[in-house]
Scaffold this active site. Structure first.
Site, PDB file in Angstrom:
ATOM      1  N   ARG A 120       0.848  -1.199   0.000  1.00 35.55           N
ATOM      2  CA  ARG A 120       0.000   0.000   0.000  1.00 35.55           C
ATOM      3  C   ARG A 120       0.878   1.242   0.000  1.00 35.55           C
ATOM      4  O   ARG A 120       0.927   1.991   0.964  1.00 35.55           O
ATOM      5  CB  ARG A 120      -0.966  -0.072   1.151  1.00 35.55           C
ATOM      6  CG  ARG A 120      -1.944  -1.204   0.864  1.00 35.55           C
ATOM      7  CD  ARG A 120      -3.206  -1.102   1.557  1.00 35.55           C
ATOM      8  NE  ARG A 120      -4.293  -1.395   0.647  1.00 35.55           N
ATOM      9  CZ  ARG A 120      -5.513  -1.684   1.048  1.00 35.55           C
ATOM     10  NH1 ARG A 120      -5.801  -1.682   2.305  1.00 35.55           N
ATOM     11  NH2 ARG A 120      -6.454  -1.932   0.168  1.00 35.55           N
ATOM     12  N   GLN A 125      -0.938   2.623  -6.023  1.00 37.82           N
ATOM     13  CA  GLN A 125      -2.369   2.935  -5.867  1.00 37.82           C
ATOM     14  C   GLN A 125      -3.179   2.655  -7.126  1.00 37.82           C
ATOM     15  O   GLN A 125      -4.304   2.175  -7.053  1.00 37.82           O
ATOM     16  CB  GLN A 125      -2.556   4.391  -5.444  1.00 37.82           C
ATOM     17  CG  GLN A 125      -2.532   4.531  -3.927  1.00 37.82           C
ATOM     18  CD  GLN A 125      -2.710   5.957  -3.443  1.00 37.82           C
ATOM     19  OE1 GLN A 125      -2.761   6.895  -4.223  1.00 37.82           O
ATOM     20  NE2 GLN A 125      -2.790   6.124  -2.148  1.00 37.82           N
ATOM     21  N   ASP A 128      -4.177  -0.983  -7.309  1.00 33.29           N
ATOM     22  CA  ASP A 128      -4.700  -1.563  -6.072  1.00 33.29           C
ATOM     23  C   ASP A 128      -6.110  -2.134  -6.274  1.00 33.29           C
ATOM     24  O   ASP A 128      -7.128  -1.463  -6.075  1.00 33.29           O
ATOM     25  CB  ASP A 128      -4.693  -0.491  -4.980  1.00 33.29           C
ATOM     26  CG  ASP A 128      -4.976  -1.056  -3.608  1.00 33.29           C
ATOM     27  OD1 ASP A 128      -5.513  -2.175  -3.527  1.00 33.29           O
ATOM     28  OD2 ASP A 128      -4.671  -0.372  -2.623  1.00 33.29           O
ATOM     29  N   SER A 131      -8.541  -2.056  -3.254  1.00 32.18           N
ATOM     30  CA  SER A 131      -9.232  -0.775  -3.044  1.00 32.18           C
ATOM     31  C   SER A 131     -10.331  -0.567  -4.073  1.00 32.18           C
ATOM     32  O   SER A 131     -11.449  -0.174  -3.726  1.00 32.18           O
ATOM     33  CB  SER A 131      -8.246   0.389  -3.130  1.00 32.18           C
ATOM     34  OG  SER A 131      -7.402   0.372  -2.020  1.00 32.18           O
ATOM     35  N   TYR A 231      -3.178  -1.781   7.536  1.00 38.45           N
ATOM     36  CA  TYR A 231      -4.159  -2.808   7.913  1.00 38.45           C
ATOM     37  C   TYR A 231      -4.278  -2.912   9.429  1.00 38.45           C
ATOM     38  O   TYR A 231      -3.327  -2.640  10.156  1.00 38.45           O
ATOM     39  CB  TYR A 231      -3.725  -4.167   7.370  1.00 38.45           C
ATOM     40  CG  TYR A 231      -3.815  -4.275   5.867  1.00 38.45           C
ATOM     41  CD1 TYR A 231      -5.053  -4.304   5.234  1.00 38.45           C
ATOM     42  CD2 TYR A 231      -2.670  -4.377   5.085  1.00 38.45           C
ATOM     43  CE1 TYR A 231      -5.142  -4.417   3.861  1.00 38.45           C
ATOM     44  CE2 TYR A 231      -2.750  -4.489   3.708  1.00 38.45           C
ATOM     45  CZ  TYR A 231      -3.993  -4.513   3.102  1.00 38.45           C
ATOM     46  OH  TYR A 231      -4.081  -4.623   1.749  1.00 38.45           O
TER      47      TYR A 231
HETATM   48  P1  NAD Z   1      -9.577  -3.948   5.304  1.00 35.97           P
HETATM   49  O1  NAD Z   1     -10.548  -4.322   4.221  1.00 35.97           O
HETATM   50  O2  NAD Z   1      -8.451  -4.869   5.580  1.00 35.97           O
HETATM   51  O3  NAD Z   1     -10.398  -3.775   6.676  1.00 35.97           O
HETATM   52  C1  NAD Z   1     -11.556  -2.974   6.732  1.00 35.97           C
HETATM   53  C2  NAD Z   1     -11.548  -2.152   8.000  1.00 35.97           C
HETATM   54  O4  NAD Z   1     -11.841  -2.979   9.127  1.00 35.97           O
HETATM   55  C3  NAD Z   1     -10.215  -1.472   8.325  1.00 35.97           C
HETATM   56  O5  NAD Z   1     -10.398  -0.078   8.390  1.00 35.97           O
HETATM   57  C4  NAD Z   1      -9.834  -2.059   9.694  1.00 35.97           C
HETATM   58  O6  NAD Z   1      -9.164  -1.130  10.514  1.00 35.97           O
HETATM   59  C5  NAD Z   1     -11.205  -2.413  10.245  1.00 35.97           C
HETATM   60  N1  NAD Z   1     -11.201  -3.346  11.390  1.00 35.97           N
HETATM   61  C6  NAD Z   1     -10.467  -4.470  11.584  1.00 35.97           C
HETATM   62  N2  NAD Z   1     -10.760  -5.029  12.787  1.00 35.97           N
HETATM   63  C7  NAD Z   1     -11.717  -4.258  13.353  1.00 35.97           C
HETATM   64  C8  NAD Z   1     -12.438  -4.310  14.588  1.00 35.97           C
HETATM   65  N3  NAD Z   1     -12.237  -5.278  15.479  1.00 35.97           N
HETATM   66  N4  NAD Z   1     -13.335  -3.335  14.835  1.00 35.97           N
HETATM   67  C9  NAD Z   1     -13.566  -2.337  13.957  1.00 35.97           C
HETATM   68  N5  NAD Z   1     -12.910  -2.239  12.772  1.00 35.97           N
HETATM   69  C10 NAD Z   1     -12.011  -3.179  12.478  1.00 35.97           C
HETATM   70  O7  NAD Z   1      -9.019  -2.473   5.076  1.00 35.97           O
HETATM   71  P2  NAD Z   1      -8.892  -1.657   3.713  1.00 35.97           P
HETATM   72  O8  NAD Z   1     -10.193  -1.146   3.287  1.00 35.97           O
HETATM   73  O9  NAD Z   1      -8.158  -2.509   2.763  1.00 35.97           O
HETATM   74  O10 NAD Z   1      -8.021  -0.386   4.100  1.00 35.97           O
HETATM   75  C11 NAD Z   1      -7.160  -0.299   5.193  1.00 35.97           C
HETATM   76  C12 NAD Z   1      -6.454   1.066   5.146  1.00 35.97           C
HETATM   77  O11 NAD Z   1      -5.496   1.145   4.118  1.00 35.97           O
HETATM   78  C13 NAD Z   1      -7.387   2.240   4.926  1.00 35.97           C
HETATM   79  O12 NAD Z   1      -7.073   3.250   5.844  1.00 35.97           O
HETATM   80  C14 NAD Z   1      -7.067   2.703   3.550  1.00 35.97           C
HETATM   81  O13 NAD Z   1      -7.318   4.079   3.353  1.00 35.97           O
HETATM   82  C15 NAD Z   1      -5.613   2.372   3.460  1.00 35.97           C
HETATM   83  N6  NAD Z   1      -5.175   2.245   2.073  1.00 35.97           N
HETATM   84  C16 NAD Z   1      -3.999   2.864   1.703  1.00 35.97           C
HETATM   85  C17 NAD Z   1      -3.563   2.768   0.386  1.00 35.97           C
HETATM   86  C18 NAD Z   1      -2.300   3.442  -0.066  1.00 35.97           C
HETATM   87  O14 NAD Z   1      -1.755   4.231   0.655  1.00 35.97           O
HETATM   88  N7  NAD Z   1      -1.799   3.130  -1.228  1.00 35.97           N
HETATM   89  C19 NAD Z   1      -4.273   2.018  -0.539  1.00 35.97           C
HETATM   90  C20 NAD Z   1      -5.437   1.400  -0.123  1.00 35.97           C
HETATM   91  C21 NAD Z   1      -5.884   1.520   1.191  1.00 35.97           C
END
Ligand code: NAD
Length: 374
Positions: A120, A125, A128, A131, A231
């Site tokens: 990430r 991006q 991805d 995403s 994550y």
């Molecule tokens: P994910 O699908 O792995 O998880 C979904 C959400 O569930 C996450 O926000 C996680 O914190 C939450 N979660 C896990 N356990 C939990 C609990 N017990 N209670 C409540 N919530 C819980 O996550 P995702 O959608 O793939 O994204 C994770 C992060 O990565 C986001 O902040 C996203 O913005 C970031 N991201 C960054 C990039 C980049 O910089 N290139 C790209 C994609 C996503």
């Protein structure tokens, strides 16, 4: 080089790994021939003729799987593996957490690239897929919830009286959760949201939702909650109990609950117990996006709507595949951008940059062996 795009064979998989738009770009140099399996785009509203017009040939499953570069959405099924060519590049959602599946891909001698393991980082991006597809799932979850809910989402003032806005709670605010907030907001709902990662609070509030806080009681909890590489990590049981108590209270007044909480490579955390569902209002709707990883909600079942005391729990898997045309369009662009690390679309030159951190992170098998995860 031959580039092959097989038709996806898994039940319910409607997406395709290339579109006429991406095929046109792959064909631009004139150095590569592209073969699309007949009917590959049918569920994404792409007839074979459109692939042909973009520069592809329509072929058999053997043609598509037998290419030098094979673009897939999901990993090939066991019966498809013998069609792969030794030394070929296989790109897709190869489910790298499934050691047996990866071993089976390794056995074919392909170089397999699992897009789930894209780092990430900013440079990745545009590739991805997690995403792009989670974004769709978050949108679709709200649309499904609104379609299942027996009331309006927005507040309405009519000659026949006032209708209250739906109260929506979103648990897990990653990519899918943020899109769910944005979509529910557009429909006029009143929204609350919560996540384990503290960095999400500002994003939730900037979308006009209220943050439901689950306080940390010590530095260890705070540290774990920060997660790793963007994550989440599993939280200590004490925090999970505190979260369950707070969410239990919130759920009593919620009309729509959407859960998206995931931890990579692990079962989804159980956030909603059966006794919490039992306290929810009749007519309330729950959409459990984590159902394929075991579910965030006790009682959710894959690809079913389960009724519990008038509350409906929707457990549809692979929600992105329920918006196939756009899911394929975005997925195909992600794949094209990943392939661009190795294939120069203008000159047609092909060389895999083995030292590139994106290539290294996604390579799961090569030369007949599984690549150990560093
Ligand atoms: P994910 O699908 O792995 O998880 C979904 C959400 O569930 C996450 O926000 C996680 O914190 C939450 N979660 C896990 N356990 C939990 C609990 N017990 N209670 C409540 N919530 C819980 O996550 P995702 O959608 O793939 O994204 C994770 C992060 O990565 C986001 O902040 C996203 O913005 C970031 N991201 C960054 C990039 C980049 O910089 N290139 C790209 C994609 C996503």
């Amino acid at each position: 080089m031959n580039i092959g795009i097989p038709r996806e064979s898994r039940a319910g998989e409607t997406r395709v790994a290339a579109t006429p738009e991406t095929i046109k770009k792959l064909a631009a140099s004139g150095k590569h021939s592209i073969v699309v399996e007949a009917g590959a785009g049918v569920h994404s509203s792409i007839p074979d003729a459109e692939f042909q017009a973009a520069g592809a040939r329509i072929g058999s499953p053997e043609d598509a799987f037998g290419a030098d570069i094979v673009l897939k959405v999901r990993g090939p099924a066991a019966e498809e593996l013998p069609r792969l060519k030794r030394g070929a590049m296989l790109i897709g959602l190869l489910n790298p957490f499934d050691a047996a599946a990866v071993q089976s891909y390794a056995g074919t001698g392909v170089s397999g690239y699992a897009l789930e393991w894209l780092p990430r980082i900013t440079r990745a991006q545009s590739m991805d897929v997690l995403s792009s597809q989670a974004n769709i799932a978050g949108y679709k979850a709200v649309i499904i919830a609104a379609g299942t809910y027996g009331r309006f989402m927005p507040m309405l003032m009519t000659a026949a009286g006032t209708v209250k806005a739906a109260r929506v709670l979103i648990l897990g605010v990653g990519v899918a959760g943020l899109q769910a907030i944005a979509t529910a907001k557009r429909l006029g709902a009143v929204i609350e949201a919560s996540d384990v990662r503290p960095s999400v609070k500002d994003q939730v509030e900037s979308l006009g939702a209220k943050w439901v806080d689950v306080p940390y009681e010590n530095d260890e909890e705070r540290k774990i909650a920060e997660g790793v590489g963007g994550y989440a990590r599993p939280m200590p049981p004490e925090w999970m109990t505190r979260q369950a108590d707070i969410i239990h209270e919130r759920c009593k007044s919620v009309d729509i609950l959407i859960t998206t909480a995931l931890i990579p490579g692990r079962p989804a955390p159980k956030l909603i117990k059966a006794e919490t569902v039992a306290t929810m209002k009749p007519g309330a709707v729950i959409v459990d996006l984590a159902v394929e990883q075991g579910g965030n909600v006790e009682g959710s079942e894959l690809d079913k709507i389960v009724a519990r005391n008038g509350v409906r729990i929707v457990g549809f898997g692979n929600l992105a595949a329920r918006l196939p045309a756009d899911a394929s369009a975005l997925y195909a662009r992600n794949v094209l951008n990943f392939l661009a690390l190795s294939l120069n679309a203008k000159t047609g030159e092909f060389a895999v940059p083995k030292d590139d951190e994106i290539i290294k992170a996604t390579l799961v098998c090569e030369n007949g062996a599984v690549v150990p995860r560093s």
